[in-house]
Each structure stands twice: as structure tokens, then as C-alpha cells.
Enzyme design. Structure first.
Site, mmCIF file in Angstrom:
data_model
loop_
_atom_site.group_PDB
_atom_site.id
_atom_site.type_symbol
_atom_site.label_atom_id
_atom_site.label_comp_id
_atom_site.label_asym_id
_atom_site.label_seq_id
_atom_site.Cartn_x
_atom_site.Cartn_y
_atom_site.Cartn_z
ATOM 1 N N ARG A 224 0.854 -1.191 0.000
ATOM 2 C CA ARG A 224 0.000 0.000 0.000
ATOM 3 C C ARG A 224 0.886 1.235 0.000
ATOM 4 O O ARG A 224 1.903 1.297 0.725
ATOM 5 C CB ARG A 224 -0.904 0.020 1.238
ATOM 6 C CG ARG A 224 -2.122 -0.872 1.108
ATOM 7 C CD ARG A 224 -3.127 -0.348 0.077
ATOM 8 N NE ARG A 224 -4.301 -1.172 -0.062
ATOM 9 C CZ ARG A 224 -4.443 -2.201 -0.911
ATOM 10 N NH1 ARG A 224 -3.448 -2.535 -1.706
ATOM 11 N NH2 ARG A 224 -5.573 -2.876 -0.974
ATOM 12 N N HIS A 271 -1.400 -0.027 -10.110
ATOM 13 C CA HIS A 271 -2.040 -0.954 -9.151
ATOM 14 C C HIS A 271 -2.551 -2.223 -9.865
ATOM 15 O O HIS A 271 -3.741 -2.548 -9.816
ATOM 16 C CB HIS A 271 -3.193 -0.265 -8.407
ATOM 17 C CG HIS A 271 -3.505 -0.926 -7.093
ATOM 18 N ND1 HIS A 271 -3.841 -0.225 -5.961
ATOM 19 C CD2 HIS A 271 -3.537 -2.234 -6.724
ATOM 20 C CE1 HIS A 271 -4.078 -1.072 -4.960
ATOM 21 N NE2 HIS A 271 -3.889 -2.306 -5.416
HETATM 22 C C1 GLV Z 1 -5.143 -5.114 -3.974
HETATM 23 O O1 GLV Z 1 -4.440 -4.188 -3.831
HETATM 24 C C2 GLV Z 1 -5.699 -5.885 -2.904
HETATM 25 O O2 GLV Z 1 -5.726 -5.411 -1.754
HETATM 26 O O3 GLV Z 1 -6.157 -6.997 -3.157
#
Ligand code: GLV
Length: 307
Positions: A224, A271
Site C-alpha cells: 500500500r 495498481h
Molecule cells: C489489492 O491491492 C488488494 O488489496 O487486493
């Protein structure tokens, strides 16, 4: 029963996967869809997805569970989740594998000098880099996903060390534990793969000191963005740090004005390190729904008290 799917990306595939798994259920995707398909809000028993609208949950009096399509739970709003509604996160082995492949890809890229060869190509230079001793891969966050990443690195014979907030047993190199051993972990690593979830305990846990301890290494973030102090990362990139591979950011999408976009030592991906495959994800989520229907506790349940 009806299922509300809150999934903006690849929605058609998610609907298809859900309709295959639950042929007798109505799948709806929005408030308008609920009206259009004449679904009674009282029929909605499950909400599945990523972009959950927490304030709408109260409108579904028979809601049994929210089944997240993510491993991360930092976007949960417990205040708006009605008491008694079960919450699960998604640990899908195929997603863990994808993240491991992403991490291995970038570790190999730098460990085998592919970045150097790519830049040499632009000058038509044919020159073989000197071999260096094995690079140690540090897994920052040894949970369900971190363990798979460690295994894959081990498969390729990379020395592996790891760090987490609590004691863990691992077949690899040293496991560092807690705040007191974090700097040591960064010093021991040449490449750090960050898989930490975001919580009060992990916010900005990677700062200037940690990045300085990594020295001329590579920082790969598939956890994150909020676990890293972005200013400190930019300064490290302006200094000794060899490169940063970043899939997650403090603000997503990464704003166009972010200096990370154009930093010559940064690799940015949107992401996608662990892109969820709707079909394997619905297998896992479907099994959890079966467990709930049978009165069993679902796997990977997220408890209010542990949040
Ligand atoms: C993606 O970032 C997840 O948390 O699955």
C-alpha cells in the site's frame, strides 16, 4: 437471493463468473440496476467487490456479508457496516502468484542488469556487466501473500530475509520482527518487496532512515502506498537508491503532477501487481458464501475487533 456487485473494473467478466457460480441468483450492479431488475432491497444478501458504497449497506436489511475482492482492508468503514454483517477479504492463490510474478520480474530485471542493458541498447553498446554476489530479497510483510512471494524468490535461489510485526517461522533467512529490527532488515536487504497492508501501525513505516539503510538497493512496492513516506522516497531516489518500482501510491490514481511519474529511477504501474482474476476470485468468494449458508465461519473473515 440477490447479489450486489460493486466492481467497476472488468465488470462483465465478474458478472459472468458470478452467474456461472450462482445461476439462480440475480446479480445487480447499482441502485439503478436494482430498480431496473425489480429487485427488492430485502433480497440482497451479499455485496461483493472493491468499490463498496458503505453508506448504502443499511438499505439492505437482510445483508449477510460483504465479500471484498481485495486482500487489503484499509478502505473499510466499520462505522457504516451494520452490526452482524460478516466481512471477508480475498486471499486468492492465483492473485498471490501474480504478485509474486511481478516481484520476481522486477528483482530479476535489476539483479541481472536488464535495466543497464536496456539503456546500453540506446547507444548500441554490447557490454556484459560484471557478475555481482547474490542479491538478498527482503520481504516486508510476511502474510499470506508475502509467504508466496518468499517461496517464489526461494525457487529462484535468491537469498530471502523477511520482516513482520510479529514472530513468524520461515524456512528462509532471518526473520526480523517489530520496529526495533526494521532498520536491520533494510540493511540486510538488497531488494525490498513491500507487501504491507495499511493500518495505523504501518502508516509511513518506510521513511528516510529505512531507505537510507537500503542504500543502493531497489524498493518494490506492491503493498500500500500509505506505508511509505513519498517525500522520503523521492529524496532517496535523488540520492543513492538504485530504483523504485511502484504499483501503489498514497493517492490513486497517481496525480499527473506527481514527480514520481517522470523520475528516471522510478517504474510506475497502475495498481496491477495482483490483478484479480474474476473466475478464481469468485471460486474463493463462492466457497465463503457456501460456508455462510451452512452456518460455518467463512475463511479470511475480518473481525471488527482486530481492525
Ligand atoms: C489489492 O491491492 C488488494 O488489496 O487486493
Amino acid at each position: 437471493m440477490a447479489i450486489l456487485l460493486r466492481m467497476p473494473r472488468r465488470r462483465e467478466l465478474w458478472i459472468d463468473a458470478l452467474e456461472q457460480r450462482f445461476p439462480d441468483q440475480t446479480v445487480v450492479v447499482s441502485a439503478n440496476d436494482i430498480i431496473r431488475k425489480n429487485v427488492d432491497p430485502a433480497d440482497i444478501e451479499y455485496v461483493i467487490g472493491w468499490s463498496i458504497k458503505w453508506d448504502e449497506l443499511v438499505q439492505y436489511p437482510n445483508l449477510k456479508a460483504v465479500l471484498l475482492s481485495s486482500a487489503g482492508i484499509d478502505h473499510l468503514d466499520w462505522d457504516l457496516i451494520p452490526e452482524g454483517v460478516v466481512v471477508t477479504r480475498l486471499i486468492d492463490p492465483s492473485m498471490s502468484n501474480e504478485i509474486a510474478a511481478y516481484a520476481v520480474h522486477w528483482v530479476v530485471h535489476f539483479a541481472r542488469f536488464f535495466d543497464l542493458y536496456r539503456s546500453q541498447q540506446h547507444q548500441a553498446v554490447w557490454e556484459i556487466a560484471p557478475t555481482r554476489p547474490d542479491k538478498t530479497v527482503g520481504i516486508l510483510g510476511l502474510g499470506a501473500i508475502g509467504t508466496v512471494v518468499a517461496d517464489r524468490m526461494g525457487d529462484f535461489d535468491y537469498p530471502v530475509v523477511s520482516w513482520s510485526r510479529s514472530e513468524k517461522s520461515t524456512p528462509y533467512g532471518r526473520h526480523y520482527v517489530g520496529a526495533v529490527e526494521l532498520l536491520e532488515f533494510f540493511e540486510a536487504s538488497d531488494y525490498v518487496v513491500n507487501l504491507l497492508p495499511l493500518s495505523d501501525a504501518t502508516a509511513h513505516v518506510v521513511g528516510a532512515d529505512e531507505l537510507a539503510a537500503l542504500g543502493s538497493g531497489v524498493f518494490i512496492n506492491a503493498g500500500r502506498g500509505g506505508t511509505v513516506d513519498t517525500e522520503a522516497l523521492l529524496q532517496a531516489l535523488d540520492g543513492e537508491l538504485h530504483a523504485a518500482v511502484l504499483d501503489v501510491f498514497e493517492t490513486e490514481p497517481l496525480p499527473p503532477e506527481s514527480p514520481l511519474w517522470s523520475h528516471p529511477k522510478a517504474v510506475i504501474t497502475p495498481h496491477v501487481a495482483g490483478e484479480t482474476n474474476p473466475y478464481t476470485a469468485i471460486d474463493v468468494i463462492g466457497n465463503n458464501i457456501d460456508r455462510i449458508e451452512q452456518g460455518d465461519e467463512p475463511l479470511t473473515q475480518v473481525h471488527r475487533s482486530t481492525y
